[in-house]
Design an enzyme around this catalytic site. Structure first.
Site, short mmCIF file in Angstrom:
data_model
loop_
_atom_site.label_atom_id
_atom_site.label_comp_id
_atom_site.label_asym_id
_atom_site.label_seq_id
_atom_site.Cartn_x
_atom_site.Cartn_y
_atom_site.Cartn_z
N LYS A 33 0.62 -1.19 0.03
CA LYS A 33 -0.03 0.06 -0.13
C LYS A 33 0.93 1.27 -0.13
O LYS A 33 1.90 1.26 0.64
CB LYS A 33 -1.04 -0.05 1.28
CG LYS A 33 -1.88 -1.04 1.23
CD LYS A 33 -2.89 -0.80 2.71
CE LYS A 33 -4.06 -1.87 2.72
NZ LYS A 33 -4.67 -1.71 4.10
N GLY A 55 -8.03 5.46 -1.99
CA GLY A 55 -9.08 5.28 -3.09
C GLY A 55 -8.53 3.97 -3.96
O GLY A 55 -8.81 3.90 -5.03
N GLY A 56 -7.48 3.24 -3.41
CA GLY A 56 -7.30 2.13 -3.97
C GLY A 56 -5.93 2.26 -5.02
O GLY A 56 -5.29 1.43 -5.64
N HIS A 68 -15.47 -4.34 5.96
CA HIS A 68 -14.81 -3.43 6.13
C HIS A 68 -15.83 -2.69 7.22
O HIS A 68 -16.97 -2.30 6.74
CB HIS A 68 -14.99 -2.36 5.02
CG HIS A 68 -14.52 -1.03 5.09
ND1 HIS A 68 -13.45 -0.48 4.31
CD2 HIS A 68 -14.30 0.16 6.04
CE1 HIS A 68 -13.04 0.72 4.61
NE2 HIS A 68 -13.64 1.04 5.85
N LYS A 113 -16.75 3.13 -1.45
CA LYS A 113 -17.99 2.63 -0.60
C LYS A 113 -19.11 2.98 -1.37
O LYS A 113 -19.14 4.02 -2.12
CB LYS A 113 -17.82 3.12 0.53
CG LYS A 113 -16.80 2.76 1.40
CD LYS A 113 -16.94 3.90 2.52
CE LYS A 113 -15.81 3.73 3.62
NZ LYS A 113 -15.67 4.52 4.69
N ARG A 158 -12.15 13.37 9.62
CA ARG A 158 -13.35 14.36 9.08
C ARG A 158 -14.75 13.50 9.09
O ARG A 158 -14.58 12.38 9.71
CB ARG A 158 -12.88 14.57 7.68
CG ARG A 158 -12.94 13.38 6.66
CD ARG A 158 -12.76 13.51 5.22
NE ARG A 158 -12.44 12.44 4.34
CZ ARG A 158 -13.11 11.42 4.19
NH1 ARG A 158 -14.50 11.18 4.65
NH2 ARG A 158 -12.60 10.51 3.53
#
Length: 447
Positions: free
Chosen positions: A158, A164-165, A208, A237, A291
């Site tokens: 990662k 966001g992938g 998730h 999502k 956030r």
């Protein structure tokens, strides 16, 4: 309490924050690009300031223009919504330097959690369970092979600064590791200007699960339960629900308590979401979003607490309005993200909405800034609305969702509504039997 809040965002979240401000008797200022001059939040705000042309970098990401808008209008606080500058530590620091309150955590906490490696170290220190993996960035193939052998294949590489992938690759065996490491690092450098990557154990069928937390900045923290966000496409999502169909009350209390204590110990201020992969009864930290989340309405539905009100209260120095024992969970809620996209190819579908009719009735909420005749610009995220449904239990919630989807009409553009009408009738979804890979496998079968 603040006298005037500037809302540094657009679309449904700008309208959501605006409504909360009005309920609290706070004057509102919105900023907008030239493409959003006719947006609903611009029409409803007390004041509006055009800050640039359509591209985000010239408007919604233009910090100097936003600060200038605050000074021109006399706004004493800024609510960033989500996306854009909501997790920009530099923005929070600049506002503080101008004696303008950022309705969110400190710049330091944004920086810590914005760096995936540092966030994992911090989570581990705070007692949050983490995915087995490297302690920091992995710099060469030899080190990568050693770490992967220790934690066992499959592994995932990662981007440290990612999301966001992007900058994310799976290596099923040692033979896959070299190319996965190189590709992830290259993608990370191109997307984020930082090619640092790290390695984690790859969980094959996880869910998730994210926990909504709040801190008062003075050593108190609470959690508002969890949300299940496992239905995803390309790590984005699509459908969220609370509580998770996979957890029991004991697991909910355990992970919620861990997260609330961590937030208190960190001295965190405002809303945050601690995200986990969940498999075989175990939680593994993946990141923290500093956030408000897109899916926050499902938490509001089951707790009856306005999270934006809470953000504003905490940022103004008023502390948390509730103790942990005051937070009760009632029923079940599901949110569907309605995007201006082709429901099969997911190609964006900007254009003019010729007819817009939202569902109604008990337990139905629609957060949207669009209307009949509104022209969706091609420059921004394709989210045009969120359908949130609440019921006394999951069965009632699903039945109510089915009815609401049948009532929802958006003409003139393509939307993802047909996808949700398919999902609500699927047996796996009805049974709550899905993981983070389920939706992409389902879509592949449909092609």
């Amino acid at each position: 309490m603040f006298q005037k809040i500037l809302i540094a965002n657009r679309g449904e979240i700008a309208l959501r924050v605006l409504r909360a401000c009005k309920e609290l008797g706070i004057q509102t200022v919105v900023v907008h690009s030239t493409a959003d001059a006719d947006a609903m939040h611009v029409r409803l705000a007390d004041e509006s300031v055009c800050i640039g042309p359509p591209p985000s970098r010239d408007s919604y990401l233009n910090i100097h223009q936003i600060v200038a808008a605050c000074e021109i209008t006399g706004a004493d606080a800024v609510h960033p919504g989500y996306g854009f500058l909501s997790e920009n530590a530099k923005f929070a620091d600049i506002l503080a330097a101008h004696n303008i309150t950022f309705i969110g955590p400190s710049g330091d906490h944004i920086r810590i959690m914005g760096d995936k490696i540092e966030a994992k170290r911090t989570a581990k220190r705070l007692g949050i369970p983490v995915v087995p993996g490297s302690d920091g960035a992995v710099t060469d193939q030899k080190e990568a092979r050693r770490i992967a052998a220790e934690i066992g294949y499959p592994v995932i590489i990662k981007a440290s600064a990612g999301g966001g992938g992007r900058g994310m690759k799976v290596a099923l065996t040692e033979d896959d590791l070299e190319i996965a490491l190189q590709t992830a690092s290259t993608e990370a450098g191109a997307a984020f200007g930082d090619d640092a990557v790290y390695i984690e154990k790859y969980l094959e069928k996880p869910r998730h699960i994210e926990v909504q937390v709040f801190g008062d900045g003075f050593g108190r923290g609470v959690h508002f339960g969890e949300r299940d966000c496992s239905l995803q496409r390309r790590h984005q999502k699509v459908w969220e629900e609370a509580p998770s169909p996979a957890l029991n009350a004991e697991e909910r209390a355990r992970i919620g308590g861990i997260c609330a204590k961590a937030i208190a110990d960190l001295g965190y201020s405002g809303a945050g979401t601690i995200e986990f992969l969940y498999e075989n009864g175990e939680f593994y930290f993946i990141e923290m979003n500093t956030r408000l989340q897109v899916e926050h309405p499902v938490t509001e539905a089951i707790t009856g607490i306005d999270l934006v009100h809470e953000q504003i209260r905490v940022a103004s120095g008023g502390g948390l309005s509730v103790r942990q024992e005051d937070i009760k969970f009632n029923g079940h809620a599901i949110e569907c993200r309605i995007n201006a996209e082709d429901p099969r190819t997911f190609t964006p579908s900007p254009g003019t909405i010729t007819h817009f009719h939202t569902p109604g009735g008990l337990g139905i909420r629609v957060d949207s800034g669009v209307y009949s005749g509104y022209k969706i610009p091609p420059y921004y995220d394709s989210l045009i609305g969120k359908l949130i449904v609440h019921g006394r239990n999951r069965v009632e919630c699903m039945m109510r969702l089915r009815r609401a989807l049948d009532e929802f009409v958006v003409d003139g553009i393509k939307t993802t509504l047909p996808l949700f009408r398919d999902l609500v009738g699927n047996a796996d979804i009805a049974n709550g039997d899905y993981d983070i890979h389920w939706l992409e496998k389902y879509l592949a079968k449909e092609e």
